[in-house]
Design a protein around this motif. Structure first.
Motif, short mmCIF file in Angstrom:
data_model
loop_
_atom_site.label_atom_id
_atom_site.label_comp_id
_atom_site.label_asym_id
_atom_site.label_seq_id
_atom_site.Cartn_x
_atom_site.Cartn_y
_atom_site.Cartn_z
N LEU A 41 0.84 -1.20 0.00
CA LEU A 41 0.00 0.00 0.00
C LEU A 41 0.88 1.25 0.00
CD1 LEU A 41 -2.74 1.52 0.35
CD2 LEU A 41 -2.45 1.23 2.83
N LEU A 42 0.72 2.08 -1.03
CA LEU A 42 1.34 3.41 -1.05
C LEU A 42 0.32 4.38 -0.51
CD1 LEU A 42 3.32 5.67 -1.81
CD2 LEU A 42 2.44 5.55 -4.17
N SER A 43 0.59 4.95 0.65
CA SER A 43 -0.35 5.87 1.27
C SER A 43 0.39 6.72 2.29
CB SER A 43 -1.50 5.09 1.93
OG SER A 43 -2.53 5.97 2.34
N ASN A 44 -0.36 7.54 2.98
CA ASN A 44 0.17 8.35 4.09
C ASN A 44 -1.01 8.77 4.97
OD1 ASN A 44 -1.05 10.38 2.60
ND2 ASN A 44 0.81 11.53 2.20
N HIS A 45 -0.83 9.84 5.70
CA HIS A 45 -1.87 10.29 6.64
C HIS A 45 -3.15 10.73 5.94
CE1 HIS A 45 -0.07 13.94 5.16
NE2 HIS A 45 -1.07 14.62 5.66
N THR A 46 -3.09 10.96 4.61
CA THR A 46 -4.29 11.39 3.88
C THR A 46 -5.18 10.22 3.49
OG1 THR A 46 -3.26 11.27 1.67
CG2 THR A 46 -2.98 13.34 2.93
N GLY A 47 -4.71 9.00 3.66
CA GLY A 47 -5.49 7.83 3.27
C GLY A 47 -6.56 7.49 4.28
N LEU A 48 -7.53 8.37 4.41
CA LEU A 48 -8.59 8.20 5.40
C LEU A 48 -9.95 7.97 4.75
CD1 LEU A 48 -7.73 11.05 7.95
CD2 LEU A 48 -7.08 8.64 8.08
N VAL A 49 -10.76 7.17 5.41
CA VAL A 49 -12.16 6.97 5.04
C VAL A 49 -12.98 7.20 6.30
CG1 VAL A 49 -13.89 5.37 4.18
CG2 VAL A 49 -11.56 5.30 3.26
N ASN A 50 -13.68 8.32 6.34
CA ASN A 50 -14.48 8.68 7.52
C ASN A 50 -13.65 8.61 8.81
OD1 ASN A 50 -16.82 9.04 5.94
ND2 ASN A 50 -17.26 6.84 6.03
N GLY A 51 -12.43 9.14 8.73
CA GLY A 51 -11.57 9.22 9.90
C GLY A 51 -10.74 7.99 10.17
N ARG A 52 -10.93 6.92 9.42
CA ARG A 52 -10.16 5.69 9.60
C ARG A 52 -9.19 5.52 8.44
NH1 ARG A 52 -13.04 0.51 10.03
NH2 ARG A 52 -11.13 -0.11 11.12
N HIS A 53 -7.98 5.03 8.74
CA HIS A 53 -6.99 4.86 7.69
C HIS A 53 -7.35 3.66 6.81
CE1 HIS A 53 -3.16 4.66 5.58
NE2 HIS A 53 -2.88 5.84 6.11
N THR A 54 -7.07 3.80 5.53
CA THR A 54 -7.32 2.71 4.58
C THR A 54 -6.59 1.44 4.99
OG1 THR A 54 -7.66 4.29 2.78
CG2 THR A 54 -7.11 2.03 2.15
N LEU A 55 -5.39 1.60 5.54
CA LEU A 55 -4.64 0.43 6.00
C LEU A 55 -5.45 -0.35 7.05
CD1 LEU A 55 -2.13 -1.34 6.29
CD2 LEU A 55 -1.20 0.37 7.88
N ASP A 56 -6.03 0.34 8.00
CA ASP A 56 -6.82 -0.33 9.04
C ASP A 56 -8.03 -1.05 8.44
OD1 ASP A 56 -5.09 0.62 11.03
OD2 ASP A 56 -6.19 2.51 11.17
N ILE A 57 -8.65 -0.41 7.46
CA ILE A 57 -9.82 -1.02 6.81
C ILE A 57 -9.40 -2.29 6.07
CG2 ILE A 57 -11.55 -0.68 5.01
CD1 ILE A 57 -11.54 2.30 5.79
N MET A 58 -8.27 -2.23 5.39
CA MET A 58 -7.77 -3.42 4.68
C MET A 58 -7.49 -4.56 5.65
SD MET A 58 -5.17 -1.90 1.81
CE MET A 58 -5.78 -1.26 0.23
N LEU A 59 -6.79 -4.25 6.74
CA LEU A 59 -6.46 -5.29 7.71
C LEU A 59 -7.71 -5.88 8.35
CD1 LEU A 59 -3.37 -3.61 9.44
CD2 LEU A 59 -3.36 -5.41 7.68
N GLU A 60 -8.70 -5.02 8.59
CA GLU A 60 -9.97 -5.48 9.16
C GLU A 60 -10.68 -6.46 8.24
OE1 GLU A 60 -13.76 -2.96 9.35
OE2 GLU A 60 -12.88 -2.69 11.34
N HIS A 61 -10.47 -6.29 6.93
CA HIS A 61 -11.10 -7.18 5.94
C HIS A 61 -10.15 -8.30 5.51
CE1 HIS A 61 -14.02 -3.89 5.70
NE2 HIS A 61 -14.84 -4.75 5.12
N ASP A 62 -9.15 -8.58 6.36
CA ASP A 62 -8.23 -9.71 6.16
C ASP A 62 -7.42 -9.60 4.86
OD1 ASP A 62 -9.01 -10.94 8.57
OD2 ASP A 62 -10.77 -11.81 7.59
N ILE A 63 -7.18 -8.39 4.41
CA ILE A 63 -6.28 -8.19 3.28
C ILE A 63 -4.85 -8.24 3.81
CG2 ILE A 63 -5.49 -6.52 1.54
CD1 ILE A 63 -8.39 -5.57 1.31
N ASN A 64 -4.02 -9.04 3.18
CA ASN A 64 -2.66 -9.32 3.65
C ASN A 64 -1.70 -8.22 3.18
OD1 ASN A 64 -0.39 -10.59 4.73
ND2 ASN A 64 -0.12 -11.90 2.93
N VAL A 65 -1.65 -7.12 3.93
CA VAL A 65 -0.75 -6.02 3.60
C VAL A 65 0.63 -6.34 4.16
CG1 VAL A 65 -0.30 -3.55 3.77
CG2 VAL A 65 -2.67 -4.39 3.66
#
Length: 387
Positions: A41-65
């Motif tokens: 994942l190429l991202s930074n602090h701007t990678g937010l969805v409704n205040g949550r980072h895209t990385l956290d959303i991916m990990l929550e959905h069992d995406i293997n980052v």
């Protein structure tokens, strides 16, 4: 190969949009493309969805980052402009971070790429040719093409996407603040830029990448999109962002654009400027540890209360640079411009026209045909309506 996941709904043109959904929020579209794969994942602090980072959303959905790539300012967005960012480990998740803004070779190491099956990009760009996030994306796309790794761009609105203005980059001046033959204000999203660079053969060695764009919904190029988080430490609000296409040129001069103050990119000045009552003194602070003219009282202009409509209409406005230059004594004029100014504006002509006394309108007229031709060229790559 190019796949674009769309689903547009009407956007607003008369106010800041509230109904835009960014590509990263559309997990149902991109999760299937990542299942069972090693994801970077190429991202930074701007990678937010409704205040949550895209990385956290991916990990929550069992995406293997397995790898994080970071651009200028770092993965958490705390480094100064131009500051080299080291690779390391994300302290929040423990995932390795490979910096793509380390001051040396700004492409990932082959050994990093060998451990990746698919790359996701989620960055909030500002929409100018000299803002570096799109350049980092293109460097990574080129590396992905070399290793036959597909790239998924999770698109975000361009907050300056309603404007196309400024000279097209003379590719002899290609640099870390100008990568593509596009105007200063190109009016395109990261996803659109990616497919345009791919389609026009602008990637290095005419590489062709496998790119999928997960588009935004509720966005058009006329939408006023208010960024939910500052894209970089010195672009703190929408006034600064609307002024940025015009005030960034001060970075190629001896004057200050307010780094080290509470109003970066909303003021400009220099100790030698005459006939200006407003003043400010740059100081060291987070995001501007060693700003230009540190500790020196600068006389200049405060633009912080300028209304947004007028800034949008003006586009690339050279009146501020011209004012500063004309307000300097002769000795200071001789040292006013640096060669970096030419890289930012994209040619060597504009600097000479300012020195010769041309007005902002006269200079703007010189790039009218370039902008018209670029609009024609970019039309086939637009993913969103212009109105």
């Amino acid at each position: 190969m190019l796949i674009v996941m769309t689903g547009l709904i009407a956007g607003r043109t008369d106010a800041y949009a509230g109904e835009v959904a960014v590509g990263a929020s559309r997990i149902a579209l991109y999760q299937p493309m990542m299942e069972g794969k090693r994801v970077a994942l190429l991202s930074n602090h701007t990678g937010l969805v409704n205040g949550r980072h895209t990385l956290d959303i991916m990990l929550e959905h069992d995406i293997n980052v397995v790898t994080l790539f970071s651009p200028e300012h770092g993965f958490r967005g705390t480094a100064d402009a131009g500051e080299h960012v080291k690779s390391g480990v994300d302290p929040v998740t423990g995932i390795p971070i490979a910096s793509l803004y380390s001051g040396g070779k700004n492409s990932p190491e082959p050994k990093v790429m060998e451990g990746i099956d698919v790359i996701a990009v989620d960055l909030q760009d500002v929409g100018t040719r000299f803002y570096t996030y799109y350049i980092t994306m293109l460097n990574l796309i080129e590396a992905a093409a070399q290793h036959a790794i597909p790239v998924i761009v999770l698109d975000r609105p361009n907050p300056l996407g309603m404007s196309v203005d400024g000279p097209v980059l003379d590719m002899k001046l290609r640099s870390g603040v100008g990568r593509l033959p596009v105007p200063v204000l190109h009016g395109m999203t990261m996803g659109e830029l990616a497919i345009m660079a791919n389609g026009e053969g602008w990637l290095r060695d005419n590489l062709k990448a496998d790119i999928t764009v997960i588009s935004c919904t509720g966005y058009t190029h006329a939408t006023r999109y208010k960024l939910p988080v500052a894209p970089s430490p010195n672009l703190r609000d929408m006034t600064a962002i609307y002024l940025y296409p015009s005030l960034c040129f001060f970075e190629g001069t001896s004057a200050s654009v307010g780094r080290g103050t509470d109003s970066p990119f909303k003021v400009y000045g220099h100790p030698a400027m005459r006939n200006h009552d407003f003043s400010f003194t740059p100081r060291s602070m987070p995001g501007a540890k060693n700003p230009p003219l540190l500790g020196k009282r600068c006389r200049g202009t405060d633009l912080s209360t300028t209304d947004h409509d007028s800034l949008i209409i003006a586009g690339v406005d050279l009146q501020y640079i011209i004012d500063a230059y004309n307000s300097m004594p002769a000795a200071s004029k001789a040292r006013f411009f640096s060669t970096f100014f030419d890289k930012l504006i994209g040619n060597t002509r504009v600097r000479q026209m300012i020195i010769s006394g041309k007005s902002a309108d006269e200079i703007k007229s010189t790039w009218t045909d370039e902008v018209k031709e670029f609009r024609r060229l970019r039309a086939k790559y637009l993913l969103y309506p212009e109105k």
